[in-house]
Design an enzyme around this catalytic site. Structure first.
Site, PDB file in Angstrom:
ATOM      1  N   GLY A  22      -5.682  -3.522  -8.077  1.00  0.00           N
ATOM      2  CA  GLY A  22      -6.845  -2.686  -7.773  1.00  0.00           C
ATOM      3  C   GLY A  22      -6.431  -1.346  -7.204  1.00  0.00           C
TER       4      GLY A  22
ATOM      5  CB  SER B 217     -12.991   0.433   0.375  1.00  0.00           C
ATOM      6  OG  SER B 217     -12.039   0.568  -0.663  1.00  0.00           O
TER       7      SER B 217
ATOM      8  CB  SER C  39      -0.902   0.013   1.236  1.00  0.00           C
ATOM      9  OG  SER C  39      -1.827  -1.025   1.167  1.00  0.00           O
TER      10      SER C  39
ATOM     11  CG  ASP D  69      -5.211  -7.238   1.767  1.00  0.00           C
ATOM     12  OD1 ASP D  69      -6.300  -7.411   1.185  1.00  0.00           O
ATOM     13  OD2 ASP D  69      -4.512  -6.223   1.616  1.00  0.00           O
TER      14      ASP D  69
ATOM     15  NE  ARG E  66      -7.362 -12.430  -1.920  1.00  0.00           N
ATOM     16  CZ  ARG E  66      -6.620 -11.348  -1.756  1.00  0.00           C
ATOM     17  NH1 ARG E  66      -6.851 -10.544  -0.727  1.00  0.00           N
ATOM     18  NH2 ARG E  66      -5.654 -11.060  -2.595  1.00  0.00           N
TER      19      ARG E  66
ATOM     20  CD  GLN F 296      -7.975  -1.055  -3.552  1.00  0.00           C
ATOM     21  OE1 GLN F 296      -8.905  -1.238  -4.330  1.00  0.00           O
ATOM     22  NE2 GLN F 296      -6.973  -1.900  -3.436  1.00  0.00           N
TER      23      GLN F 296
ATOM     24  NE  ARG G  36     -10.291  -6.744  -7.279  1.00  0.00           N
ATOM     25  CZ  ARG G  36      -9.214  -6.402  -6.568  1.00  0.00           C
ATOM     26  NH1 ARG G  36      -8.007  -6.541  -7.057  1.00  0.00           N
ATOM     27  NH2 ARG G  36      -9.368  -5.904  -5.360  1.00  0.00           N
TER      28      ARG G  36
HETATM   29  C1  S3P Z   1      -5.514  -1.472  -0.196  1.00  0.00           C
HETATM   30  C2  S3P Z   1      -6.747  -1.541   0.379  1.00  0.00           C
HETATM   31  C3  S3P Z   1      -7.498  -2.793   0.544  1.00  0.00           C
HETATM   32  C4  S3P Z   1      -6.591  -4.012   0.401  1.00  0.00           C
HETATM   33  C5  S3P Z   1      -5.669  -3.905  -0.775  1.00  0.00           C
HETATM   34  C6  S3P Z   1      -4.790  -2.679  -0.638  1.00  0.00           C
HETATM   35  C7  S3P Z   1      -4.864  -0.161  -0.340  1.00  0.00           C
HETATM   36  O1  S3P Z   1      -8.492  -2.858  -0.445  1.00  0.00           O
HETATM   37  O2  S3P Z   1      -7.379  -5.181   0.291  1.00  0.00           O
HETATM   38  O3  S3P Z   1      -4.838  -5.047  -0.860  1.00  0.00           O
HETATM   39  O4  S3P Z   1      -3.643  -0.103  -0.575  1.00  0.00           O
HETATM   40  O5  S3P Z   1      -5.559   0.854  -0.208  1.00  0.00           O
HETATM   41  P1  S3P Z   1      -9.947  -2.182  -0.221  1.00  0.00           P
HETATM   42  O6  S3P Z   1      -9.726  -0.768   0.005  1.00  0.00           O
HETATM   43  O7  S3P Z   1     -10.684  -2.417  -1.499  1.00  0.00           O
HETATM   44  O8  S3P Z   1     -10.528  -2.916   0.940  1.00  0.00           O
END
Ligand code: S3P
Length: 448
Positions: free
Chosen positions: A110, A183, A38, A333, A364, A185, A139
């Site tokens: 993602g 989330s 991240s 994760d 998963r 992200q 996704r």
């Molecule tokens: C991440 C947020 C998580 C995580 C991903 C990395 C990030 O996803 O599962 O591996 O770096 O912001 P989500 O925000 O979709 O939960």
């Protein structure tokens, strides 16, 4: 002492990982893990849109950060060859990314796609097309498309909000986005878009997700306010970002494989060094402690604004626990490998509120349930989780990663406790977040 047999074999397009542990396997050693995924993405992205030079140490050399680096190179940022030593990024300045001549490829990542969309949205008049691999193209992107459209971005997508996507940047307006899911992200995408919107852009989530964006944006000079009580983060635009030095700690999501391995393999004692222990990420430690794992944090320190520790784990008899609610985003994760721990715990472990796992690099929940069942585990799939009855011995067999890095590595840890030989198909997926995983596995099993 009898040692394990661990081999990587090349098939036509894929790699299979074969693991045959000896009867008395005990894991020993000090382990260095790769940089946090991240933080690696965020350091590259903020470096690219900041003014001046950013220097990054400890970057993850996995496939995912490579996708991020290549996308931003294609838009004018100069990024030196990726290395765990020092990587330099010559930033181009906020709102200054160039329109790329080709499609931006996020690969399997993602984080690359969702965070980058937030940045692209604030480039008025410029047009970007974004795609990814087969997994990423399945996704959900509506979760970021909707708030970006509310801010004024123009976005085209496949039916169901799927990539490939096209986005035309606009002068964005600030919003208060109440995200239906916790989330990081989504939160990060909206905050990054908010950097160029005139005023306060706020994201409120149902539970607190990882806060690396908030911390790093602040370090780069943005005005960021957080309210942990309401799970809200606010950025005030227009911001100015200035290049920084970023030291990336080891990824707790990668450490989790060794923590579970050390906890379940009798006679083991391992120390995982230099692990980022940001409280928004340490749910895996809370869960393992609730399972009565013998875990100690040593040498706790702060590095570049993030808490870091060495983590020692010794084998102990685990007991079942419940993993649900606000804990989920703090270990999202790590659920696949925690499911492996649960197979060796006394009692029934229940994971709930984790439907998000169905839209990760693979589904998963289904994949872990079916692959652990193949090895003999008693696992039931729930709509939003798993129920795992511990104590059934595992038998080695052929299993599949479904091209999901965390599944490949979780199954490798399960294989250490299975009788006979386990072969994990499409094990090359591990390189998405953990190049060198097999070598470290060989190291702690004493085979190199
Ligand atoms: C991440 C947020 C998580 C995580 C991903 C990395 C990030 O996803 O599962 O591996 O770096 O912001 P989500 O925000 O979709 O939960």
């Amino acid at each position: 002492m009898p040692t394990a047999t661990i081999t990587l074999d090349l098939t036509e397009h894929h790699q299979s990982l074969t693991i045959c542990p000896p009867e008395a396997l005990a894991l020993q050693g000090q382990i260095q893990i790769p940089g946090d995924k991240s933080m690696s993405h965020r350091a590259l992205m903020l470096g690219a849109i900041a003014q001046g030079e950013t220097r990054i140490q400890g970057l993850l050399l996995g496939e995912d950060p490579r996708s991020t680096a290549n996308c931003f190179r294609a838009m004018g940022a100069t990024i030196s060859e990726l290395s765990t030593d020092w990587v330099t990024v010559q930033g181009i300045g906020l709102g200054q990314l160039l329109e790329p001549a080709d499609v931006l490829d996020s690969g399997n990542s993602g984080t690359t796609m969702r965070l980058m969309l937030g940045i692209l949205a604030s480039h008025p008049g410029r047009f970007f097309t974004v795609t990814g691999d087969r997994s990423l193209r399945s996704r959900p992107m509506s979760r970021v498309i909707q708030p970006l459209q509310q801010m004024g971005a123009h976005i085209w997508h496949r039916t169901g909000g799927l990539a490939p996507l096209a986005i035309q940047g606009q002068v964005l307006k600030p919003i208060h986005y109440r995200s239906p899911i916790a989330s990081a992200q989504v939160k990060s995408c909206v905050l990054l878009a908010g950097l160029m919107a005139d005023g306060r852009t706020t994201v409120t989530e149902p539970a607190l997700s990882r806060d690396h964006s908030e911390r790093m944006l602040r370090a780069f000079g943005a005005e960021v306010a957080v309210d942990p009580d309401t799970c809200s983060a606010t950025v005030t635009g227009p911001a100015t970002l200035t290049g920084q030095t970023v030291v990336v700690p080891g990824d707790i999501s990668s450490a989790a494989f060794w923590l579970v391995a050390g906890a379940i393999v009798p006679g083991s004692e391992v120390v995982v060094e230099n692990v980022g222990v940001n409280p928004t990420r340490t749910g895996v430690l809370d869960a393992l402690v609730a399972m009565e794992a013998d875990i100690t944090l040593e040498n706790q320190r702060t590095v570049a604004g993030e808490p870091v520790a060495d983590i020692r784990v010794r084998h102990s008899q685990l007991k079942a626990c419940t993993i649900s609610g606000d804990l989920i985003p703090r270990l999202i994760d790590e659920i696949p490998v925690l499911a492996v721990a649960a197979v060796f715990a006394r009692g029934t472990t229940v994971v709930r509120d984790a439907a998000e796992l169905r839209v990760k690099e693979s589904d998963r929940l289904t994949v872990m349930a079916t692959q652990l069942q193949r090895m003999g585990a008693q696992v039931t799939e729930l709509p939003d989780g798993l129920e795992i009855v511990g104590g059934t011995p595992l038998t080695g067999t052929e299993v599949d990663s479904f091209t999901d890095h965390r599944i490949a590595m979780s199954l490798a840890i399960a294989a250490l406790m299975a009788t006979g030989t386990t072969t994990i198909q499409r094990a090359e997926a591990a390189a998405i977040s953990y190049p060198g995983f097999t070598q470290t596995l060989q190291q702690i099993c004493g085979t190199i």
